[in-house]
Design an enzyme around this catalytic site. Structure first.
Site, PDB file in Angstrom:
ATOM      1  N   ASP A 134     -14.497  16.712  -8.331  1.00 44.22           N
ATOM      2  CA  ASP A 134     -14.757  15.551  -7.463  1.00 44.22           C
ATOM      3  C   ASP A 134     -13.449  15.192  -6.774  1.00 44.22           C
ATOM      4  O   ASP A 134     -12.385  15.786  -7.054  1.00 44.22           O
ATOM      5  CB  ASP A 134     -15.315  14.372  -8.286  1.00 44.22           C
ATOM      6  CG  ASP A 134     -16.223  13.442  -7.459  1.00 44.22           C
ATOM      7  OD1 ASP A 134     -15.770  12.963  -6.410  1.00 44.22           O
ATOM      8  OD2 ASP A 134     -17.371  13.203  -7.875  1.00 44.22           O
ATOM      9  N   HIS A 159     -28.058  14.694  -1.196  1.00 44.07           N
ATOM     10  CA  HIS A 159     -28.749  13.669  -0.383  1.00 44.07           C
ATOM     11  C   HIS A 159     -27.773  12.801   0.420  1.00 44.07           C
ATOM     12  O   HIS A 159     -28.191  12.052   1.288  1.00 44.07           O
ATOM     13  CB  HIS A 159     -29.707  12.828  -1.237  1.00 44.07           C
ATOM     14  CG  HIS A 159     -29.060  11.836  -2.140  1.00 44.07           C
ATOM     15  ND1 HIS A 159     -29.770  10.904  -2.874  1.00 44.07           N
ATOM     16  CD2 HIS A 159     -27.768  11.624  -2.457  1.00 44.07           C
ATOM     17  CE1 HIS A 159     -28.948  10.164  -3.582  1.00 44.07           C
ATOM     18  NE2 HIS A 159     -27.733  10.577  -3.353  1.00 44.07           N
TER      19      HIS A 159
END
Ligand SMILES: C[S@@+](CC[C@H](N)C(=O)[O-])C[C@H]1O[C@@H](n2cnc3c(N)ncnc32)[C@H](O)[C@@H]1O
Length: 353
Positions: A212, A259
């Site tokens: 991340d 998404h």
């Protein structure tokens, strides 16, 4: 006397129109959501967990509320199925005990606080978001993405909120899919560490590397420190758009990551995931998947609309879209395994030949 005339849908009077209740309920959905978040914010469920069966007067003094406020809030929460009336008092229903108290393992209080803090305000501008196609929870003129936020308390609130949704979802995924053959998993965009910790708890032979953004890895390292499995949660700080390659692992997980992005961005992330896998390696995409029919399910459809409010180009994609992407990238044995979690209703799996 003649019977009243039916004027049909365009006139003023109709004998037997469909019930208005469904529309009425939708129109007041915000009232229900705000009742829930106010109850959490004021500590109502924590109070009733510590003092089950207390009545209006005690709740009013315990939460420092006017009596009228306590009475109305208690009645509303009971009507919504969060509390149960017991004699002259109230106690938490089981779901409130599990999900509306901060220190419970699957607490959703961080998620509810996150919605209250920033998301609902964005939804108030939904028509604007629909007209402009631009997010309303952050300023896309001055910020590049949702994840650029420099306010430390907003950052902490975001990953605390995600953690609440993802912990339970991760256990559902870990039960739906057998990961016992995997020893090293790369959790791409795994900030918060909910999947990493839950899957490590469920699979003692597993080590998860959270890939991340650097500041998110730092926040996440703190969040997982006391998880009991911190020694099997590793970190690879990076940026899946800027980095040429992702760290190589036997399996790659993407939970609620795609998404956030448009189709080209998703394909660019997926190409890098494909390259990071060895032959036989698996990709797992966990999302609230839309049906291919384009009419639901409601959780995925509203999350998709939420991506309009929250992101520059994201949306929830349909099962068939994910499968077609994986096929086009050369994955085989592409399939969807359904399960039921708040952050995902299924995982799309593909194997690199
Ligand atoms: C919606 S959160 C999902 C977090 C987690 N996977 C879960 O399901 O709980 C999306 C994650 O993508 C990460 N992310 C966003 N942009 C990224 C980038 N360019 N490179 C790597 N990670 C990124 C965010 O920091 C965040 O942790």
């Amino acid at each position: 006397m003649s019977a009243p005339q039916s004027a049909g849908v365009s006139g003023t009077y109709q004998d037997d129109p469909p019930s208005p209740h469904a529309v009425m309920e939708l129109s007041t959905g915000l009232w229900a959501a705000k009742t829930l978040s106010a109850g959490v914010d004021l500590g109502l469920f924590e109070y009733l967990s510590a003092f089950p069966g207390k009545g209006v007067d005690e709740v009013a003094s315990g939460l420092a509320l006017p009596r009228r406020s306590a009475q109305l809030l208690l009645t509303a929460c009971a009507s919504l199925g969060l509390l149960r009336r017991e004699g002259s008092g109230y106690r938490n229903e089981e779901t409130a005990e599990h999900y509306l108290i901060a220190d419970r393992p699957y607490s959703l209080t961080g998620w509810i606080a996150l919605l209250d803090r920033s998301n609902y305000a964005g939804w108030m501008g939904l028509s604007t978001a629909l007209r402009t196609g631009r997010p309303t929870t952050w300023d896309s003129d001055t910020q590049e993405s949702l994840f650029d936020n420099t306010d430390p308390s907003a950052r902490a609130a975001f990953w605390a909120g995600m953690d609440g949704v993802s912990r339970y979802t991760a256990t559902r995924l870990g039960k739906a899919v057998d990961l016992s053959g995997v020893t090293r998993l790369l959790d791409v965009g795994g900030g918060g560490g909910a999947y990493a910790t839950q899957l490590c708890r469920m699979y003692p032979g597993l080590t998860v590397t959270v890939y991340d953004l650097p500041f998110v890895c730092e926040i996440t390292a703190d969040m997982v420190a006391d998880s009991g499995v911190a020694e099997r949660v590793l970190f690879a700080p990076g940026d899946f758009f800027a980095d040429q390659a992702l760290p190589g692992m036997e399996a790659v997980l993407l939970s609620m990551v795609l998404h956030d992005w448009d189709e080209q961005e998703c394909l660019s992330i997926l190409r890098k995931c494909h390259a990071a896998l060895p032959s036989g390696g698996q990709i797992l995409i966990s999302e609230l998947l839309l049906d291919d029919s384009g009419d639901g399910p409601v959780g995925a459809a509203l999350m998709s609309l939420n991506m309009l409010v929250e992101t520059a180009g994201g949306r929830n994609y349909a099962r068939g879209e994910y499968c077609a992407w994986l096929d086009s990238l050369g994955f085989v044995d592409v399939r969807v395994v359904d399960f039921h979690g708040p952050g995902s209703n299924g995982v799309v799996i593909g194997v690199k030949p």
